[in-house]
Structure formats: C-alpha cells, structure tokens
Scaffold this motif. Structure first.
Motif, PDB file in Angstrom:
ATOM      1  N   TYR A 140       0.842  -1.197   0.000  1.00 17.17           N
ATOM      2  CA  TYR A 140       0.000   0.000   0.000  1.00 17.17           C
ATOM      3  C   TYR A 140       0.877   1.247   0.000  1.00 17.17           C
ATOM      4  CZ  TYR A 140      -3.234  -3.562   1.651  1.00 17.17           C
ATOM      5  OH  TYR A 140      -3.970  -4.713   1.779  1.00 17.17           O
ATOM      6  N   PRO A 141       0.431   2.305  -0.686  1.00 19.99           N
ATOM      7  CA  PRO A 141       1.252   3.523  -0.739  1.00 19.99           C
ATOM      8  C   PRO A 141       1.361   4.245   0.594  1.00 19.99           C
ATOM      9  CG  PRO A 141      -0.885   3.865  -1.809  1.00 19.99           C
ATOM     10  CD  PRO A 141      -0.785   2.403  -1.517  1.00 19.99           C
ATOM     11  N   ASN A 142       0.349   4.094   1.462  1.00 20.28           N
ATOM     12  CA  ASN A 142       0.370   4.753   2.761  1.00 20.28           C
ATOM     13  C   ASN A 142      -0.611   4.056   3.702  1.00 20.28           C
ATOM     14  OD1 ASN A 142      -2.308   5.955   2.190  1.00 20.28           O
ATOM     15  ND2 ASN A 142      -1.131   7.216   0.743  1.00 20.28           N
ATOM     16  N   GLU A 143      -0.623   4.492   4.955  1.00 22.48           N
ATOM     17  CA  GLU A 143      -1.467   3.852   5.962  1.00 22.48           C
ATOM     18  C   GLU A 143      -2.953   4.043   5.678  1.00 22.48           C
ATOM     19  OE1 GLU A 143      -2.215   4.688  10.633  1.00 22.48           O
ATOM     20  OE2 GLU A 143      -0.136   4.165  10.107  1.00 22.48           O
ATOM     21  N   THR A 144      -3.315   5.196   5.139  1.00 19.72           N
ATOM     22  CA  THR A 144      -4.723   5.454   4.824  1.00 19.72           C
ATOM     23  C   THR A 144      -5.238   4.467   3.785  1.00 19.72           C
ATOM     24  OG1 THR A 144      -4.415   7.810   5.296  1.00 19.72           O
ATOM     25  CG2 THR A 144      -6.363   7.190   4.026  1.00 19.72           C
ATOM     26  N   LYS A 147      -5.753   1.064   5.425  1.00 18.75           N
ATOM     27  CA  LYS A 147      -6.985   0.996   6.206  1.00 18.75           C
ATOM     28  C   LYS A 147      -8.203   0.878   5.300  1.00 18.75           C
ATOM     29  CE  LYS A 147      -5.454   3.487  10.349  1.00 18.75           C
ATOM     30  NZ  LYS A 147      -5.686   4.684  11.206  1.00 18.75           N
ATOM     31  N   ALA A 148      -8.201   1.646   4.222  1.00 15.01           N
ATOM     32  CA  ALA A 148      -9.347   1.635   3.311  1.00 15.01           C
ATOM     33  C   ALA A 148      -9.549   0.265   2.674  1.00 15.01           C
ATOM     34  CB  ALA A 148      -9.157   2.696   2.231  1.00 15.01           C
ATOM     35  N   ALA A 149      -8.460  -0.472   2.473  1.00 15.21           N
ATOM     36  CA  ALA A 149      -8.561  -1.779   1.824  1.00 15.21           C
ATOM     37  C   ALA A 149      -8.792  -2.923   2.803  1.00 15.21           C
ATOM     38  CB  ALA A 149      -7.285  -2.049   1.026  1.00 15.21           C
ATOM     39  N   ASN A 150      -8.738  -2.625   4.119  1.00 12.47           N
ATOM     40  CA  ASN A 150      -8.828  -3.713   5.107  1.00 12.47           C
ATOM     41  C   ASN A 150      -9.757  -3.364   6.261  1.00 12.47           C
ATOM     42  OD1 ASN A 150      -6.537  -5.773   4.277  1.00 12.47           O
ATOM     43  ND2 ASN A 150      -5.679  -3.719   4.016  1.00 12.47           N
ATOM     44  N   ASN A 151     -10.901  -2.763   5.950  1.00 12.95           N
ATOM     45  CA  ASN A 151     -11.910  -2.455   6.975  1.00 12.95           C
ATOM     46  C   ASN A 151     -11.331  -1.671   8.144  1.00 12.95           C
ATOM     47  OD1 ASN A 151     -14.100  -3.838   5.662  1.00 12.95           O
ATOM     48  ND2 ASN A 151     -13.148  -5.772   6.296  1.00 12.95           N
TER      49      ASN A 151
END
Length: 292
Positions: A140-144, A147-151
């Motif tokens: 993932y490019p960043n933490e956001t 999170k968006a991809a993993n609930n």
C-alpha cells in the motif's frame, strides 16, 4: 572479607531470581483459564483463547539448522499469498541469498516487485522494479490506503512477527490454521459473544475474532516444485512460519553454532585459571606441623 562479600552477592542474586519467578507466576495466574488456556477480555466479557500447539522446526534447539528447502517454500507462500497485504520492511532482497538463491535469481525476484522511486526528469514520486539492494515494499502507498482496503485495519509488517508474538512461529502457524465456524459450545457458554461482521472466528486469536480473512483456504493454493511436500494448508502454514522465523532472526543458527566454541573456550579458560591459581598459591600454603 572477600568470602563474605561473595556470599552476600550470591544470596542477593538468588533472591532476585526467586522474586522474578514469583512475580511472573503471580502476573500469569489470574489470566489462566481451564486446562491452562489463556483468556482475553472482549466487550467486558472474558472468552477463552486456546494456546497455540507446539510447532517443531529443524531450526529448534541448540543444534538446529535451517531447512533451506522449507524456507524457500515459505518464501513462495509469502510472495504469492501474504505479500498482497503484508510487507517485510526489514528484509532486503539480497538477503534471500542466505536461503540458497543465487544472485541471478535474487535479481529476478526483486524485479518482480515495484518499489517507491523518483522520476529523474520530473522529480515526482513514482515506482520502479526492485533491485537486490532494495527492501521488500509495502503493498500500500500509505497507511490510509491500507486501512481503506482492510476495513480500517492496517495489516502489520511481518519482518519481526515471529519475535513480536508469544510462541513465535507456533503462534503464526496456529493463527493460519485456526479459522473455522464458531463452536456451539462457545455460543452456549457466552450467549453475548458474536464475531463482528468484518471479522472472522479464529480459536487461537486473542478475543477469538480477527479482522484478517483466512489467507490459506485450499490445498494447492501455492504450487510447490516437483519433489517438494504436498502443499496442504498445514504444510503451507508450517513453511511460511519457518520463513518468518528466519526473517525475524536470520542469524539464529549462526549464533548458536558460534556459541558452542565460545562455551568450550570459557570452560577451558576456567580450568586453566583454576590450575594456575593452585600453582601460584601452592608455595604460600602453610606447612602442616608434625607432632612427635
């Protein structure tokens, strides 16, 4: 005077060890459930968590060695399954040479990953094929985005997971094989227990509910090379657990192999010092008086 000081120091050390043991036992006792199962609080309730079963690997024990074939299979499982969500940010591609891959193979493996880079013409952030000196990138490019991809849950980095969790490889193996339906006995014992809609029941995970869906779902999910063990869920879980033990402690086997000669030297030096002491002080011993 020296003898008294030595006795006091030894007594202090012994009492410290005893106090540490008693304190640890007191800390663990309240969270031990029936048959030694651990318990964890969840939603103001206490639910049982089964203790991970033992996992026996070739690297176990003071004479353990790495099973390179198993580590390569474990890396294959990571690359084809785990790498979709989890990074290995403390492992460089060139480290894979320790698993038996040659430089050409490592270069090919690295090129199969996209790592962060900078466009030399515009200076903008971009991606490029990996090189042996690069480290395994995050998917993932960043933490956001993670999170968006993993609930709203960030998949943890797996580099040191075998050291960060009690049980090490056994814990990882247990989590990968612990998925299943909620047992009826659990529902009857705890009527209020319910796995969240975004979670999954796992009998080895604290609180019994884990956000990660089952990563290994079918036999043959990863195709092993000819002559390798059958890729069952149990086998794939064992292999990737062994691989993650290596990522967390790549010098483990070398350290234990180095430790034996060091212990031998210390033993030899102790004996030599004792004999030297006897020789030096022999002439200063008072002679026994002979009585007529």
């Amino acid at each position: 005077m020296i003898r008294i000081f030595g006795i006091l120091a030894g007594l202090f050390f012994s009492l410290s060890v005893l106090w540490a043991f008693i304190s640890g036992a007191i800390a663990v006792a309240p969270v031990l459930g029936e048959y030694g199962q651990f318990t964890e609080p969840m939603a103001d309730k206490v639910f049982h968590e089964k203790h991970p079963p033992a996992l026996h690997l070739q690297s176990d024990g003071p004479f353990g060695t790495w099973d390179l074939a198993q580590l390569q299979r474990g890396f294959q499982v990571y690359k084809e399954v785990c790498a979709a969500c989890h990074s290995l940010k403390f492992v460089a591609f060139r480290d894979l040479e320790e698993l038996g891959y040659d430089k050409g193979q490592v270069k090919t493996i690295a090129a199969g990953f996209q790592v962060p880079g900078v466009d030399p013409n515009t200076g903008e952030a971009t991606t490029r094929p990996g090189m042996p000196t690069d480290y395994f990138p995050s998917p993932y490019p960043n933490e956001t985005a993670a999170k968006a991809a993993n609930n709203n849950a960030v998949p943890p980095d797996l580099s040191l997971m075998a050291k960060a969790r009690h049980g090490g490889p056994a814990y990882i193996h247990a989590i990968l094989t612990g998925y299943g339906p909620e047992p009826e006995a659990l529902k009857q014992q705890f009527p209020d227990f319910k796995v969240p809609s975004t979670g999954h029941y796992n009998k080895y995970f604290p609180s019994l509910a884990i956000a990660m869906p089952p990563p290994l779902t079918a036999e043959g999910q990863v195709s092993y090379a000819e002559g390798q063990p059958k890729p069952t869920i149990e086998q794939m879980s064992t292999d990737v657990s062994a691989f993650l033990e290596w990522t967390a402690e790549p010098k483990k086997v070398k350290r234990t192999q180095t430790g034996w000669p060091v212990l031998g030297f210390l033993l030899f030096a102790t004996i030599l010092a004792y004999l030297a002491k006897k020789q030096v002080w022999a002439a200063l011993k008072p002679k026994k008086k002979h009585t007529a």
